[in-house]
Design an enzyme around this catalytic site. Structure first.
Site, PDB file in Angstrom:
ATOM      1  N   LYS A  70      -4.502   2.950   1.933  1.00  0.00           N
ATOM      2  CA  LYS A  70      -5.695   3.246   1.124  1.00  0.00           C
ATOM      3  C   LYS A  70      -5.487   2.809  -0.332  1.00  0.00           C
ATOM      4  O   LYS A  70      -6.323   2.110  -0.895  1.00  0.00           O
ATOM      5  CB  LYS A  70      -6.014   4.753   1.145  1.00  0.00           C
ATOM      6  CG  LYS A  70      -6.211   5.328   2.537  1.00  0.00           C
ATOM      7  CD  LYS A  70      -6.595   6.799   2.480  1.00  0.00           C
ATOM      8  CE  LYS A  70      -5.558   7.711   1.854  1.00  0.00           C
ATOM      9  NZ  LYS A  70      -4.378   7.983   2.693  1.00  0.00           N
TER      10      LYS A  70
ATOM     11  N   ARG B 162     -10.547  15.127   1.821  1.00  0.00           N
ATOM     12  CA  ARG B 162      -9.455  15.354   2.767  1.00  0.00           C
ATOM     13  C   ARG B 162      -9.708  16.574   3.641  1.00  0.00           C
ATOM     14  O   ARG B 162      -8.872  16.911   4.474  1.00  0.00           O
ATOM     15  CB  ARG B 162      -8.150  15.558   1.992  1.00  0.00           C
ATOM     16  CG  ARG B 162      -7.235  14.330   2.031  1.00  0.00           C
ATOM     17  CD  ARG B 162      -5.997  14.669   1.236  1.00  0.00           C
ATOM     18  NE  ARG B 162      -4.873  13.839   1.521  1.00  0.00           N
ATOM     19  CZ  ARG B 162      -4.520  12.768   0.837  1.00  0.00           C
ATOM     20  NH1 ARG B 162      -5.258  12.340  -0.146  1.00  0.00           N
ATOM     21  NH2 ARG B 162      -3.426  12.101   1.143  1.00  0.00           N
TER      22      ARG B 162
ATOM     23  N   ARG C 274       8.576   3.195   0.877  1.00  0.00           N
ATOM     24  CA  ARG C 274       8.031   3.348  -0.481  1.00  0.00           C
ATOM     25  C   ARG C 274       8.885   4.338  -1.281  1.00  0.00           C
ATOM     26  O   ARG C 274       9.098   4.159  -2.476  1.00  0.00           O
ATOM     27  CB  ARG C 274       6.585   3.829  -0.412  1.00  0.00           C
ATOM     28  CG  ARG C 274       5.964   4.027  -1.786  1.00  0.00           C
ATOM     29  CD  ARG C 274       4.477   4.272  -1.737  1.00  0.00           C
ATOM     30  NE  ARG C 274       4.156   5.558  -1.164  1.00  0.00           N
ATOM     31  CZ  ARG C 274       2.919   6.000  -0.937  1.00  0.00           C
ATOM     32  NH1 ARG C 274       1.886   5.233  -1.225  1.00  0.00           N
ATOM     33  NH2 ARG C 274       2.701   7.176  -0.413  1.00  0.00           N
TER      34      ARG C 274
ATOM     35  N   ARG D 187       8.559   8.897  -5.775  1.00  0.00           N
ATOM     36  CA  ARG D 187       7.679   9.994  -5.332  1.00  0.00           C
ATOM     37  C   ARG D 187       8.458  10.956  -4.457  1.00  0.00           C
ATOM     38  O   ARG D 187       8.958  10.583  -3.393  1.00  0.00           O
ATOM     39  CB  ARG D 187       6.482   9.422  -4.562  1.00  0.00           C
ATOM     40  CG  ARG D 187       5.351   9.029  -5.469  1.00  0.00           C
ATOM     41  CD  ARG D 187       4.182   8.493  -4.705  1.00  0.00           C
ATOM     42  NE  ARG D 187       3.633   9.419  -3.717  1.00  0.00           N
ATOM     43  CZ  ARG D 187       2.491   9.220  -3.094  1.00  0.00           C
ATOM     44  NH1 ARG D 187       1.771   8.145  -3.354  1.00  0.00           N
ATOM     45  NH2 ARG D 187       2.052  10.089  -2.212  1.00  0.00           N
TER      46      ARG D 187
ATOM     47  N   ARG E  14       3.198  16.108   6.276  1.00  0.00           N
ATOM     48  CA  ARG E  14       1.945  15.546   5.721  1.00  0.00           C
ATOM     49  C   ARG E  14       1.073  14.995   6.840  1.00  0.00           C
ATOM     50  O   ARG E  14      -0.156  15.119   6.806  1.00  0.00           O
ATOM     51  CB  ARG E  14       2.265  14.423   4.727  1.00  0.00           C
ATOM     52  CG  ARG E  14       2.747  14.944   3.396  1.00  0.00           C
ATOM     53  CD  ARG E  14       3.466  13.876   2.600  1.00  0.00           C
ATOM     54  NE  ARG E  14       2.619  12.787   2.158  1.00  0.00           N
ATOM     55  CZ  ARG E  14       3.105  11.657   1.648  1.00  0.00           C
ATOM     56  NH1 ARG E  14       4.400  11.475   1.522  1.00  0.00           N
ATOM     57  NH2 ARG E  14       2.283  10.711   1.255  1.00  0.00           N
TER      58      ARG E  14
HETATM   59  P1  B4P Z   1      -0.678   3.513   0.845  1.00  0.00           P
HETATM   60  O1  B4P Z   1      -1.066   3.649   2.254  1.00  0.00           O
HETATM   61  O2  B4P Z   1      -1.483   2.594  -0.009  1.00  0.00           O
HETATM   62  O3  B4P Z   1      -0.607   5.002   0.360  1.00  0.00           O
HETATM   63  P2  B4P Z   1      -1.780   6.076   0.450  1.00  0.00           P
HETATM   64  O4  B4P Z   1      -2.249   6.258   1.863  1.00  0.00           O
HETATM   65  O5  B4P Z   1      -2.814   5.720  -0.546  1.00  0.00           O
HETATM   66  O6  B4P Z   1      -1.040   7.317  -0.079  1.00  0.00           O
HETATM   67  P3  B4P Z   1      -0.908   8.844   0.332  1.00  0.00           P
HETATM   68  O7  B4P Z   1      -1.969   9.276   1.284  1.00  0.00           O
HETATM   69  O8  B4P Z   1       0.502   9.025   0.701  1.00  0.00           O
HETATM   70  O9  B4P Z   1      -1.029   9.598  -1.013  1.00  0.00           O
HETATM   71  P4  B4P Z   1      -2.112  10.323  -1.879  1.00  0.00           P
HETATM   72  O10 B4P Z   1      -1.767   9.836  -3.218  1.00  0.00           O
HETATM   73  O11 B4P Z   1      -3.530  10.141  -1.445  1.00  0.00           O
HETATM   74  O12 B4P Z   1       0.768   2.973   0.766  1.00  0.00           O
HETATM   75  C1  B4P Z   1       1.829   3.364   1.588  1.00  0.00           C
HETATM   76  C2  B4P Z   1       2.908   2.294   1.668  1.00  0.00           C
HETATM   77  O13 B4P Z   1       2.554   1.358   2.675  1.00  0.00           O
HETATM   78  C3  B4P Z   1       3.114   1.486   0.404  1.00  0.00           C
HETATM   79  O14 B4P Z   1       4.481   1.347   0.181  1.00  0.00           O
HETATM   80  C4  B4P Z   1       2.480   0.137   0.691  1.00  0.00           C
HETATM   81  O15 B4P Z   1       3.113  -0.927   0.024  1.00  0.00           O
HETATM   82  C5  B4P Z   1       2.679   0.031   2.190  1.00  0.00           C
HETATM   83  N1  B4P Z   1       1.643  -0.771   2.834  1.00  0.00           N
HETATM   84  C6  B4P Z   1       0.322  -0.747   2.562  1.00  0.00           C
HETATM   85  N2  B4P Z   1      -0.336  -1.622   3.370  1.00  0.00           N
HETATM   86  C7  B4P Z   1       0.624  -2.195   4.172  1.00  0.00           C
HETATM   87  C8  B4P Z   1       0.566  -3.173   5.225  1.00  0.00           C
HETATM   88  N3  B4P Z   1      -0.569  -3.756   5.618  1.00  0.00           N
HETATM   89  N4  B4P Z   1       1.719  -3.515   5.836  1.00  0.00           N
HETATM   90  C9  B4P Z   1       2.897  -2.945   5.447  1.00  0.00           C
HETATM   91  N5  B4P Z   1       3.003  -2.022   4.454  1.00  0.00           N
HETATM   92  C10 B4P Z   1       1.882  -1.656   3.826  1.00  0.00           C
HETATM   93  O16 B4P Z   1      -1.783  11.892  -1.700  1.00  0.00           O
HETATM   94  C11 B4P Z   1      -0.533  12.493  -2.026  1.00  0.00           C
HETATM   95  C12 B4P Z   1      -0.629  14.024  -1.911  1.00  0.00           C
HETATM   96  O17 B4P Z   1      -1.579  14.534  -2.909  1.00  0.00           O
HETATM   97  C13 B4P Z   1      -1.140  14.607  -0.607  1.00  0.00           C
HETATM   98  O18 B4P Z   1      -0.113  14.751   0.358  1.00  0.00           O
HETATM   99  C14 B4P Z   1      -1.720  15.978  -1.062  1.00  0.00           C
HETATM  100  O19 B4P Z   1      -0.718  16.942  -1.210  1.00  0.00           O
HETATM  101  C15 B4P Z   1      -2.298  15.687  -2.434  1.00  0.00           C
HETATM  102  N6  B4P Z   1      -3.736  15.356  -2.383  1.00  0.00           N
HETATM  103  C16 B4P Z   1      -4.287  14.139  -2.714  1.00  0.00           C
HETATM  104  N7  B4P Z   1      -5.618  14.164  -2.543  1.00  0.00           N
HETATM  105  C17 B4P Z   1      -5.941  15.418  -2.095  1.00  0.00           C
HETATM  106  C18 B4P Z   1      -7.165  16.039  -1.714  1.00  0.00           C
HETATM  107  N8  B4P Z   1      -8.325  15.384  -1.752  1.00  0.00           N
HETATM  108  N9  B4P Z   1      -7.118  17.334  -1.292  1.00  0.00           N
HETATM  109  C19 B4P Z   1      -5.978  18.005  -1.241  1.00  0.00           C
HETATM  110  N10 B4P Z   1      -4.772  17.465  -1.586  1.00  0.00           N
HETATM  111  C20 B4P Z   1      -4.747  16.190  -2.005  1.00  0.00           C
END
Ligand code: B4P
Length: 191
Positions: free
Chosen positions: A14, A89, A128, A134, A146
């Site tokens: 995302k 979420r 990552r 992180r 998670r």
């Molecule tokens: P991404 O996949 O981009 O990470 P994300 O889903 O955006 O992050 P996440 O869900 O963990 O965190 P968030 O900040 O929302 O990247 C992951 C990895 O994959 C990277 O290293 C990237 O390079 C790699 N990658 C991407 N695409 C790829 C591909 N095609 N091939 C190979 N590798 C690839 O949330 C963090 C925490 O915040 C949550 O656990 C929660 O505690 C809290 N939180 C956030 N929003 C909330 C909400 N609305 N309500 C309640 N809690 C919340």
């Protein structure tokens, strides 16, 4: 206005895809994860409370993130549109978002869910964690917590948008460019 939700489990891409999409479509990026991490860096009261939950792999309370999104919408009255990343979420967050947008005479136009297998998610997040600093990405047990939190509380959000006829799926495995192209063709079809 064009409002898009990019949905998917932790590690589904995302954040990665959002960075490119906001540039191409001129949208404001609203990542609740990023906003929470900024609060943690600034060591605010909210940030300290959020950190203890995030480090256990748990969600932050709905009222906190809904308030953050409301403030972000209010500070961008001239936006062409918003890309919601990591929000909503929970179904309660989705209902609150509909209400906030309705007040602005707007709505969600597109909801796209990235699909990635569980083992690929774990491997991406551990990877990552080696460089991101992180704390929620370094421990496999927390990553799996998670994913369980996602299945229990977040996955039902897709059903909420399905009943509105807005749910679309995209394969989130493959190269970042391939996934970006697939996302753009879905978005272009909606504009
Ligand atoms: P991404 O996949 O981009 O990470 P994300 O889903 O955006 O992050 P996440 O869900 O963990 O965190 P968030 O900040 O929302 O990247 C992951 C990895 O994959 C990277 O290293 C990237 O390079 C790699 N990658 C991407 N695409 C790829 C591909 N095609 N091939 C190979 N590798 C690839 O949330 C963090 C925490 O915040 C949550 O656990 C929660 O505690 C809290 N939180 C956030 N929003 C909330 C909400 N609305 N309500 C309640 N809690 C919340």
């Amino acid at each position: 206005m064009f409002n898009l939700i990019l949905f998917g489990p932790p590690g589904s891409g995302k954040g990665t895809q959002s960075e490119r999409l906001i540039e191409k479509y001129g949208l404001i990026h609203l990542s609740t994860g990023n906003i929470l991490r900024e609060e943690i860096t600034r060591q605010t009261k909210l940030g300290l409370e959020a950190k203890s939950l995030m480090d256990k792999g748990q969600l932050v309370p709905d009222s906190v993130v809904i308030g953050m999104i409301e403030a972000a919408l209010d500070t961008n009255p001239q936006a062409k549109g918003f890309l919601f990343d990591g929000f909503p979420r929970t179904v309660a967050q989705a209902e609150a978002l509909d209400e906030l947008l309705k007040r602005k005479n707007s709505q969600i136009h597109s909801f796209i869910a990235l699909q990635v297998s569980r083992e690929e998610l774990v491997s991406r997040l551990l990877n990552r964690g080696k460089t991101s600093g992180r704390s929620d990405d370094t421990n496999e047990e927390i990553i799996r917590a998670r994913l369980i939190e996602y299945e229990n509380k977040t996955a039902p959000v897709a059903g909420y948008y399905e009943t509105q006829g807005k749910l679309e799926h995209i394969k989130g495995e493959g190269s970042i460019d391939q996934i970006f192209d697939a996302l753009c063709s879905r978005i272009d079809a909606k504009q």
